[in-house]
Design a protein around this motif. Sequence first.
Motif, PDB file in Angstrom:
ATOM      1  N   LYS A  12       0.834  -1.199   0.000  1.00 40.53           N
ATOM      2  CA  LYS A  12       0.000   0.000   0.000  1.00 40.53           C
ATOM      3  C   LYS A  12       0.876   1.260   0.000  1.00 40.53           C
ATOM      4  O   LYS A  12       0.634   2.202  -0.764  1.00 40.53           O
ATOM      5  N   ALA A  13       1.909   1.264   0.854  1.00 47.86           N
ATOM      6  CA  ALA A  13       2.849   2.391   0.887  1.00 47.86           C
ATOM      7  C   ALA A  13       3.550   2.513  -0.464  1.00 47.86           C
ATOM      8  O   ALA A  13       3.781   3.623  -0.968  1.00 47.86           O
ATOM      9  N   ASN A  14       3.881   1.360  -1.045  1.00 42.25           N
ATOM     10  CA  ASN A  14       4.566   1.385  -2.345  1.00 42.25           C
ATOM     11  C   ASN A  14       3.672   1.982  -3.428  1.00 42.25           C
ATOM     12  O   ASN A  14       4.128   2.758  -4.264  1.00 42.25           O
ATOM     13  N   ALA A  15       2.394   1.616  -3.401  1.00 44.20           N
ATOM     14  CA  ALA A  15       1.464   2.109  -4.424  1.00 44.20           C
ATOM     15  C   ALA A  15       1.357   3.630  -4.378  1.00 44.20           C
ATOM     16  O   ALA A  15       1.272   4.301  -5.411  1.00 44.20           O
ATOM     17  N   GLN A  16       1.412   4.184  -3.172  1.00 44.29           N
ATOM     18  CA  GLN A  16       1.320   5.637  -3.010  1.00 44.29           C
ATOM     19  C   GLN A  16       2.566   6.323  -3.596  1.00 44.29           C
ATOM     20  O   GLN A  16       2.461   7.306  -4.334  1.00 44.29           O
ATOM     21  N   ALA A  18       4.530   5.044  -5.826  1.00 43.09           N
ATOM     22  CA  ALA A  18       4.518   4.802  -7.279  1.00 43.09           C
ATOM     23  C   ALA A  18       3.645   5.829  -7.990  1.00 43.09           C
ATOM     24  O   ALA A  18       3.993   6.321  -9.066  1.00 43.09           O
ATOM     25  N   ALA A  19       2.508   6.169  -7.363  1.00 41.78           N
ATOM     26  CA  ALA A  19       1.609   7.165  -7.968  1.00 41.78           C
ATOM     27  C   ALA A  19       2.301   8.524  -8.051  1.00 41.78           C
ATOM     28  O   ALA A  19       2.151   9.252  -9.039  1.00 41.78           O
ATOM     29  N   GLU A  20       3.085   8.863  -7.005  1.00 42.20           N
ATOM     30  CA  GLU A  20       3.835  10.131  -7.035  1.00 42.20           C
ATOM     31  C   GLU A  20       4.889  10.116  -8.139  1.00 42.20           C
ATOM     32  O   GLU A  20       5.055  11.092  -8.872  1.00 42.20           O
ATOM     33  N   ASN A  21       5.610   8.989  -8.256  1.00 43.35           N
ATOM     34  CA  ASN A  21       6.600   8.869  -9.338  1.00 43.35           C
ATOM     35  C   ASN A  21       5.930   9.032 -10.698  1.00 43.35           C
ATOM     36  O   ASN A  21       6.416   9.747 -11.570  1.00 43.35           O
ATOM     37  N   ARG A  22       4.793   8.345 -10.861  1.00 44.65           N
ATOM     38  CA  ARG A  22       4.101   8.360 -12.152  1.00 44.65           C
ATOM     39  C   ARG A  22       3.682   9.783 -12.531  1.00 44.65           C
ATOM     40  O   ARG A  22       3.809  10.198 -13.683  1.00 44.65           O
ATOM     41  N   ALA A  23       3.207  10.529 -11.527  1.00 47.59           N
ATOM     42  CA  ALA A  23       2.793  11.918 -11.785  1.00 47.59           C
ATOM     43  C   ALA A  23       3.998  12.757 -12.220  1.00 47.59           C
ATOM     44  O   ALA A  23       3.897  13.579 -13.131  1.00 47.59           O
ATOM     45  N   HIS A  91      14.741  -6.505  -4.635  1.00 41.38           N
ATOM     46  CA  HIS A  91      13.902  -5.809  -5.613  1.00 41.38           C
ATOM     47  C   HIS A  91      14.013  -4.312  -5.360  1.00 41.38           C
ATOM     48  O   HIS A  91      14.453  -3.897  -4.281  1.00 41.38           O
ATOM     49  N   LEU A  92      13.616  -3.503  -6.319  1.00 43.99           N
ATOM     50  CA  LEU A  92      13.479  -2.060  -6.095  1.00 43.99           C
ATOM     51  C   LEU A  92      12.049  -1.772  -5.663  1.00 43.99           C
ATOM     52  O   LEU A  92      11.124  -2.473  -6.056  1.00 43.99           O
ATOM     53  N   ASP A  93      11.872  -0.730  -4.838  1.00 44.63           N
ATOM     54  CA  ASP A  93      10.513  -0.251  -4.571  1.00 44.63           C
ATOM     55  C   ASP A  93      10.405   1.207  -5.012  1.00 44.63           C
ATOM     56  O   ASP A  93      11.407   1.846  -5.341  1.00 44.63           O
ATOM     57  N   ALA A  94       9.178   1.708  -5.006  1.00 45.30           N
ATOM     58  CA  ALA A  94       8.926   3.047  -5.563  1.00 45.30           C
ATOM     59  C   ALA A  94       9.617   4.142  -4.759  1.00 45.30           C
ATOM     60  O   ALA A  94      10.043   5.155  -5.318  1.00 45.30           O
ATOM     61  N   GLY A  95       9.761   3.941  -3.440  1.00 46.63           N
ATOM     62  CA  GLY A  95      10.439   4.926  -2.600  1.00 46.63           C
ATOM     63  C   GLY A  95      11.923   5.049  -2.958  1.00 46.63           C
ATOM     64  O   GLY A  95      12.476   6.147  -2.995  1.00 46.63           O
ATOM     65  N   MET A  96      12.578   3.923  -3.223  1.00 49.91           N
ATOM     66  CA  MET A  96      13.989   3.943  -3.646  1.00 49.91           C
ATOM     67  C   MET A  96      14.137   4.737  -4.940  1.00 49.91           C
ATOM     68  O   MET A  96      15.072   5.531  -5.099  1.00 49.91           O
ATOM     69  N   ALA A 124       8.227  -8.198  -9.667  1.00 49.62           N
ATOM     70  CA  ALA A 124       6.922  -8.173 -10.336  1.00 49.62           C
ATOM     71  C   ALA A 124       5.824  -7.618  -9.435  1.00 49.62           C
ATOM     72  O   ALA A 124       4.794  -7.144  -9.919  1.00 49.62           O
ATOM     73  N   SER A 125       6.021  -7.651  -8.101  1.00 47.41           N
ATOM     74  CA  SER A 125       4.989  -7.174  -7.168  1.00 47.41           C
ATOM     75  C   SER A 125       5.077  -5.684  -6.873  1.00 47.41           C
ATOM     76  O   SER A 125       4.199  -5.132  -6.222  1.00 47.41           O
ATOM     77  N   PHE A 126       6.169  -5.027  -7.292  1.00 46.90           N
ATOM     78  CA  PHE A 126       6.378  -3.635  -6.906  1.00 46.90           C
ATOM     79  C   PHE A 126       6.274  -2.687  -8.100  1.00 46.90           C
ATOM     80  O   PHE A 126       7.161  -2.643  -8.955  1.00 46.90           O
ATOM     81  N   ASP A 127       5.175  -1.952  -8.128  1.00 44.29           N
ATOM     82  CA  ASP A 127       4.989  -0.888  -9.109  1.00 44.29           C
ATOM     83  C   ASP A 127       5.975   0.230  -8.775  1.00 44.29           C
ATOM     84  O   ASP A 127       6.041   0.671  -7.629  1.00 44.29           O
ATOM     85  N   LEU A 128       6.743   0.675  -9.764  1.00 44.23           N
ATOM     86  CA  LEU A 128       7.690   1.778  -9.526  1.00 44.23           C
ATOM     87  C   LEU A 128       7.177   3.094 -10.086  1.00 44.23           C
ATOM     88  O   LEU A 128       7.838   4.113  -9.975  1.00 44.23           O
ATOM     89  N   GLY A 129       5.981   3.047 -10.696  1.00 38.54           N
ATOM     90  CA  GLY A 129       5.439   4.225 -11.369  1.00 38.54           C
ATOM     91  C   GLY A 129       5.800   4.241 -12.845  1.00 38.54           C
ATOM     92  O   GLY A 129       5.651   5.264 -13.516  1.00 38.54           O
TER      93      GLY A 129
END
Length: 230
Positions: A12-16, A18-23, A91-96, A124-129
């Motif tokens: 859930k934290a990762n998804a948030q 990732a959304a910031e990265n995507r923006a 793995h990498l996560d969106a915060g990294m 595969a489980s971690f959206d990076l945006g």
Amino acid sequence: MKTLVVKEHILKANAQAAAENRAEFSRRDITVVNLIGSPGSGKTALLERLTKHPEVRFAALEGDPETSLDAERIERAGASVVQIVTQGTCHLDAGMVHRALRELSLEGVRFLFIENVGNLVCPASFDLGETARVVIFSTTEGEEKPLKYPGAFTSARAVVLNKIDLLPHIPFSLDRAVDTLAKVVPRTPVFPLSCVTGAGFDGFVEWLMELSNRAAPRHGGARVAGRSVG
Ligand code: MG
Ligand code: ZN
């Protein structure tokens, strides 16, 4: 039970993030590719080879458990790059990615390639945006990889089958690999290529350019027209 709760919280934290990265990627008009593959599948070699295609102007983030060896390779090949050392994390996560972006120059680039940690499971489980995932596997790994690691393959928008220059020397069957991919990811484009000889690269580069054109219509595109301005 407890493990499941922790995992949900992390994702859930990762998804948030990732959304910031995507923006941010969208605002900067950059097409982002999350590159997933086993250690030794040729992720870094793919990026080195892409520097020979000037239309794919890119910067890169390199994920590895230790060392900055891959970032040094990409820098020598002429692209702007930052190494993310995960200190053992697989793995990498969106915060990294978010933190590494502060150190990376994205001036004048059209693409950002994020080379994930060599691993076909949890990346595969971690959206990076990212705009799209690309999974890479190679002829030295065997034809059955898509069956063993379906998560990585089904979440990818394209599959790169690397090291086709070795086909005359090894028992790998290209036909069998293509059949296997047709079962696991029937609608996903597959690009057999060689990062050593450059064979098969033109089709992959063409796909990248189409991805970029679709993702970010620059002038008068649907997304720009639909935005409320002024
Ligand atoms: Mg690498
Ligand atoms: Zn992991």
